[in-house]
Design a protein around this motif. Sequence first.
Motif, PDB file in Angstrom:
ATOM      1  N   PRO A  90      -0.608 -57.150   5.147  1.00  0.00           N
ATOM      2  CA  PRO A  90      -1.611 -57.653   6.113  1.00  0.00           C
ATOM      3  C   PRO A  90      -0.987 -58.943   6.877  1.00  0.00           C
ATOM      4  O   PRO A  90       0.089 -59.388   6.476  1.00  0.00           O
ATOM      5  CB  PRO A  90      -2.489 -57.919   5.247  1.00  0.00           C
ATOM      6  N   SER A  91      -1.613 -59.441   7.795  1.00  0.00           N
ATOM      7  CA  SER A  91      -1.130 -60.497   8.693  1.00  0.00           C
ATOM      8  C   SER A  91      -1.072 -61.670   7.747  1.00  0.00           C
ATOM      9  O   SER A  91      -1.991 -61.704   6.992  1.00  0.00           O
ATOM     10  CB  SER A  91      -2.024 -60.877   9.833  1.00  0.00           C
ATOM     11  N   GLY A  92      -0.042 -62.594   7.881  1.00  0.00           N
ATOM     12  CA  GLY A  92       0.027 -63.887   6.976  1.00  0.00           C
ATOM     13  C   GLY A  92      -1.153 -64.725   7.326  1.00  0.00           C
ATOM     14  O   GLY A  92      -1.715 -65.439   6.160  1.00  0.00           O
ATOM     15  N   ARG A  93      -1.870 -64.641   8.519  1.00  0.00           N
ATOM     16  CA  ARG A  93      -3.010 -65.157   8.675  1.00  0.00           C
ATOM     17  C   ARG A  93      -4.126 -64.888   7.864  1.00  0.00           C
ATOM     18  O   ARG A  93      -4.940 -65.788   7.414  1.00  0.00           O
ATOM     19  CB  ARG A  93      -3.680 -65.299  10.060  1.00  0.00           C
ATOM     20  N   ILE A  94      -4.446 -63.747   7.443  1.00  0.00           N
ATOM     21  CA  ILE A  94      -5.635 -63.398   7.112  1.00  0.00           C
ATOM     22  C   ILE A  94      -5.143 -63.348   5.519  1.00  0.00           C
ATOM     23  O   ILE A  94      -6.213 -63.814   4.589  1.00  0.00           O
ATOM     24  CB  ILE A  94      -6.082 -61.720   7.204  1.00  0.00           C
ATOM     25  N   ILE A  95      -4.096 -63.383   4.817  1.00  0.00           N
ATOM     26  CA  ILE A  95      -3.755 -63.726   3.638  1.00  0.00           C
ATOM     27  C   ILE A  95      -4.292 -65.202   3.368  1.00  0.00           C
ATOM     28  O   ILE A  95      -4.875 -65.490   2.338  1.00  0.00           O
ATOM     29  CB  ILE A  95      -2.566 -63.303   3.323  1.00  0.00           C
ATOM     30  N   SER A  96      -3.895 -65.930   4.243  1.00  0.00           N
ATOM     31  CA  SER A  96      -4.044 -67.575   3.981  1.00  0.00           C
ATOM     32  C   SER A  96      -5.468 -67.698   3.883  1.00  0.00           C
ATOM     33  O   SER A  96      -5.996 -68.530   3.213  1.00  0.00           O
ATOM     34  CB  SER A  96      -3.197 -68.343   5.162  1.00  0.00           C
ATOM     35  N   PHE A  97      -6.218 -67.139   5.007  1.00  0.00           N
ATOM     36  CA  PHE A  97      -7.479 -67.361   5.170  1.00  0.00           C
ATOM     37  C   PHE A  97      -8.355 -66.857   4.042  1.00  0.00           C
ATOM     38  O   PHE A  97      -9.128 -67.474   3.408  1.00  0.00           O
ATOM     39  CB  PHE A  97      -7.902 -66.558   6.415  1.00  0.00           C
ATOM     40  N   LEU A  98      -8.170 -65.715   3.395  1.00  0.00           N
ATOM     41  CA  LEU A  98      -8.764 -65.154   2.089  1.00  0.00           C
ATOM     42  C   LEU A  98      -8.405 -65.727   0.880  1.00  0.00           C
ATOM     43  O   LEU A  98      -9.361 -65.633   0.085  1.00  0.00           O
ATOM     44  CB  LEU A  98      -8.358 -63.472   2.151  1.00  0.00           C
ATOM     45  N   ASP A  99      -7.313 -66.193   0.622  1.00  0.00           N
ATOM     46  CA  ASP A  99      -6.844 -67.075  -0.458  1.00  0.00           C
ATOM     47  C   ASP A  99      -7.634 -68.013  -0.634  1.00  0.00           C
ATOM     48  O   ASP A  99      -8.284 -68.435  -1.443  1.00  0.00           O
ATOM     49  CB  ASP A  99      -5.340 -67.258  -0.227  1.00  0.00           C
ATOM     50  N   ARG A 100      -8.000 -68.721   0.481  1.00  0.00           N
ATOM     51  CA  ARG A 100      -8.775 -69.933   0.415  1.00  0.00           C
ATOM     52  C   ARG A 100     -10.101 -69.734   0.514  1.00  0.00           C
ATOM     53  O   ARG A 100     -11.024 -70.271  -0.375  1.00  0.00           O
ATOM     54  CB  ARG A 100      -8.522 -70.889   1.618  1.00  0.00           C
ATOM     55  N   ALA A 101     -10.738 -68.851   1.175  1.00  0.00           N
ATOM     56  CA  ALA A 101     -12.427 -68.284   1.517  1.00  0.00           C
ATOM     57  C   ALA A 101     -12.562 -67.789  -0.250  1.00  0.00           C
ATOM     58  O   ALA A 101     -13.749 -68.175  -0.547  1.00  0.00           O
ATOM     59  CB  ALA A 101     -12.303 -67.124   2.182  1.00  0.00           C
ATOM     60  N   PHE A 102     -11.734 -66.933  -0.764  1.00  0.00           N
ATOM     61  CA  PHE A 102     -12.189 -66.344  -1.932  1.00  0.00           C
ATOM     62  C   PHE A 102     -12.138 -67.421  -3.169  1.00  0.00           C
ATOM     63  O   PHE A 102     -12.725 -67.267  -4.064  1.00  0.00           O
ATOM     64  CB  PHE A 102     -11.386 -65.009  -2.385  1.00  0.00           C
ATOM     65  N   VAL A 103     -11.305 -68.120  -3.202  1.00  0.00           N
ATOM     66  CA  VAL A 103     -11.102 -69.289  -4.112  1.00  0.00           C
ATOM     67  C   VAL A 103     -12.244 -70.413  -3.930  1.00  0.00           C
ATOM     68  O   VAL A 103     -13.000 -70.547  -5.038  1.00  0.00           O
ATOM     69  CB  VAL A 103      -9.690 -70.007  -4.222  1.00  0.00           C
ATOM     70  N   ALA A 104     -12.591 -70.810  -2.790  1.00  0.00           N
ATOM     71  CA  ALA A 104     -13.453 -71.989  -2.598  1.00  0.00           C
ATOM     72  C   ALA A 104     -14.963 -71.094  -2.800  1.00  0.00           C
ATOM     73  O   ALA A 104     -15.852 -71.607  -2.978  1.00  0.00           O
ATOM     74  CB  ALA A 104     -13.380 -72.500  -1.255  1.00  0.00           C
TER      75      ALA A 104
END
Length: 207
Positions: A90-104
């Motif tokens: 997956p794009s690095g952008r969505i990985i960074s995005f989902l890492d933070r969205a799913f933790v928070a």
Amino acid sequence: MKVLMVNGSSRQCCTFTALSEIGKVLEKEGIEWEIFNIGGEPLRDCIGCGGCKNLDGACVFNDDAVNEFLKKAREADGYIFGSPVYFAHPSGRIISFLDRAFVAGKKIFTHKPAACITSARRGGTTASYDVLNKYLGICQMPVVSSSYWNMVHGNTPEEVLKDEEGMQTMKNLGKNMAWLLKCIEFGKKNGINAPENITTVRTNFIK
């Protein structure tokens, strides 16, 4: 009922085209939908600071798209996360995005149905699909599938639209999402609510 979809590309191109096809079906089924575009602005990684634990569903970093998305996510009943394939991932952008969205925002997503889709010129779709689905599994989200793995092929939006089986898969995904949302809504009206899960035990492999 509403489905919030995430375009994990910096452009409104092939992934956006696939998500839009799902949206057309959702609309016919009486389900509201919206595509949230991550866009091309700088996007932070999660740094594991734990500050979101005190923010009730928000990230400590407030200078990119994540918190804007989390506000919208509170009002959604289902989610679809889409990503283009970069180097069979997956794009690095969505990985960074989902890492933070799913933790928070873990509590926001728990027990809500979701699906992931991938878009590629040729290869890497199944590997990317596997990566994205792991976010859903850790939040106890019912995974919505289709008549094939949720992916499309093409290097341009026009090519994606020519992927007949890919478009068929997106349409069936939209139907399945609408069906599951209606089933959940019917269950709630008849006293069937999401289970209360045990989450108190956390062990390390060394113990």
